[in-house]
Design a protein around this motif. Sequence first.
Motif, PDB file in Angstrom:
ATOM      1  N   TRP A   1       0.821  -1.213   0.000  1.00 21.57           N
ATOM      2  CA  TRP A   1       0.000   0.000   0.000  1.00 21.57           C
ATOM      3  C   TRP A   1       0.860   1.270   0.000  1.00 21.57           C
ATOM      4  O   TRP A   1       0.613   2.173  -0.811  1.00 21.57           O
ATOM      5  CB  TRP A   1      -1.004  -0.017   1.156  1.00 21.57           C
ATOM      6  N   PRO A   2       1.874   1.380   0.865  1.00 25.41           N
ATOM      7  CA  PRO A   2       2.690   2.604   0.827  1.00 25.41           C
ATOM      8  C   PRO A   2       3.302   2.864  -0.548  1.00 25.41           C
ATOM      9  O   PRO A   2       3.364   4.003  -1.009  1.00 25.41           O
ATOM     10  CB  PRO A   2       3.787   2.327   1.867  1.00 25.41           C
ATOM     11  N   GLU A   3       3.693   1.769  -1.224  1.00 28.56           N
ATOM     12  CA  GLU A   3       4.276   1.924  -2.557  1.00 28.56           C
ATOM     13  C   GLU A   3       3.219   2.414  -3.558  1.00 28.56           C
ATOM     14  O   GLU A   3       3.506   3.257  -4.412  1.00 28.56           O
ATOM     15  CB  GLU A   3       4.804   0.558  -2.987  1.00 28.56           C
ATOM     16  N   ILE A   4       2.006   1.869  -3.452  1.00 24.75           N
ATOM     17  CA  ILE A   4       0.921   2.273  -4.356  1.00 24.75           C
ATOM     18  C   ILE A   4       0.553   3.734  -4.120  1.00 24.75           C
ATOM     19  O   ILE A   4       0.390   4.514  -5.066  1.00 24.75           O
ATOM     20  CB  ILE A   4      -0.302   1.344  -4.164  1.00 24.75           C
ATOM     21  N   LEU A   5       0.467   4.116  -2.858  1.00 26.04           N
ATOM     22  CA  LEU A   5       0.151   5.500  -2.507  1.00 26.04           C
ATOM     23  C   LEU A   5       1.232   6.430  -3.059  1.00 26.04           C
ATOM     24  O   LEU A   5       0.932   7.490  -3.619  1.00 26.04           O
ATOM     25  CB  LEU A   5       0.055   5.619  -0.980  1.00 26.04           C
ATOM     26  N   ALA A   6       2.478   6.012  -2.913  1.00 23.65           N
ATOM     27  CA  ALA A   6       3.587   6.818  -3.449  1.00 23.65           C
ATOM     28  C   ALA A   6       3.474   6.916  -4.967  1.00 23.65           C
ATOM     29  O   ALA A   6       3.740   7.967  -5.551  1.00 23.65           O
ATOM     30  CB  ALA A   6       4.924   6.211  -3.037  1.00 23.65           C
TER      31      ALA A   6
END
Length: 288
Positions: free
Chosen positions: A125-130
Amino acid sequence: MSATPRIDLHTHSTASDGTLSPVELVRAAAESGLGVVAITDHDTTAGWAPALEALPTGLTLVRGAEISCRWYGEEPAVSLHLLAYLFDPDAPELVAELTRVRAAREERGERIVTLLRADGVDVSWPEILAGAGGGTVGRPHIAQALIRAGLVATTTEAFGPDWLGERYRLPKEDIDVFHAVRLVRAAGGVPVFAHPRATRRGRIVPDELIADLAATGLAGLEADHEDHSPAERAHVRALADELGLLVTGSSDFHGTHKTVRLGAFTTHPEAYERIIAEASGVTGAASG
Ligand code: AMP
Ligand code: FE
Ligand code: FE
Ligand code: ZN
């Protein structure tokens, strides 16, 4: 601008799920020979300022958004998209609703990722948000993570039934469509129903609902769109005629997240002029 400008009233930038920045988008629009382009990112006006600032000479920018809406007349409620043009981006109620929807999109995105991870799919999720870079988050951003993980080859495949199209599809908390039409009009904007007969995207609403929306303030219907078959386009035109609504055609360009090109479908100048005439939220369209 030439005598009959080519007009594309539905495009996305990195302010939502497109892949060109707003600056790149207006440059690409000019290069592809458009005279008028609308920036209509999902649930945000964040792309307006950078697009305006970079507007190439001879290109007219229509500031807009594509608002995530829902019709609660059926169970489960049907998702639909409302294009809104030239509304006041500071209208408090509309701003509050768009802010709420963007937050709900983040919660929903994270829940989709939780479901995927529970099934052993390695996406972060953090990667997708980034990857969304501060823009409105949507399933296309999750699709990119599935591609990076080598699970699917294309965005189209990621939207298939085994992935984000069905199995890992979760509803968003959208805006009631009648409320959205009223809020857009109250903000001086012009609401147009995006791809209203796109059966290939999921459930569609009945014509009676479109008639009710027309009575509530809906200005137009998007007829020419890649997700409409020729029969669906003809149906939308006939319905618009019957209801006195204007008709648009647009690319719904998303950069490399979709295959459609800028200007693949266009809007007749008369319909565009009607939108301009009905708008009072931001002063007309801006020209470079
Ligand atoms: P969401 O807003 O998160 O529900 O995701 C919907 C967005 O995904 C749409 O606005 C399109 O940009 C994109 N989309 C929907 N279906 C497809 C598809 N079959 N292929 C590529 N992109 C799609
Ligand atoms: Fe999109
Ligand atoms: Fe849409
Ligand atoms: Zn769109």
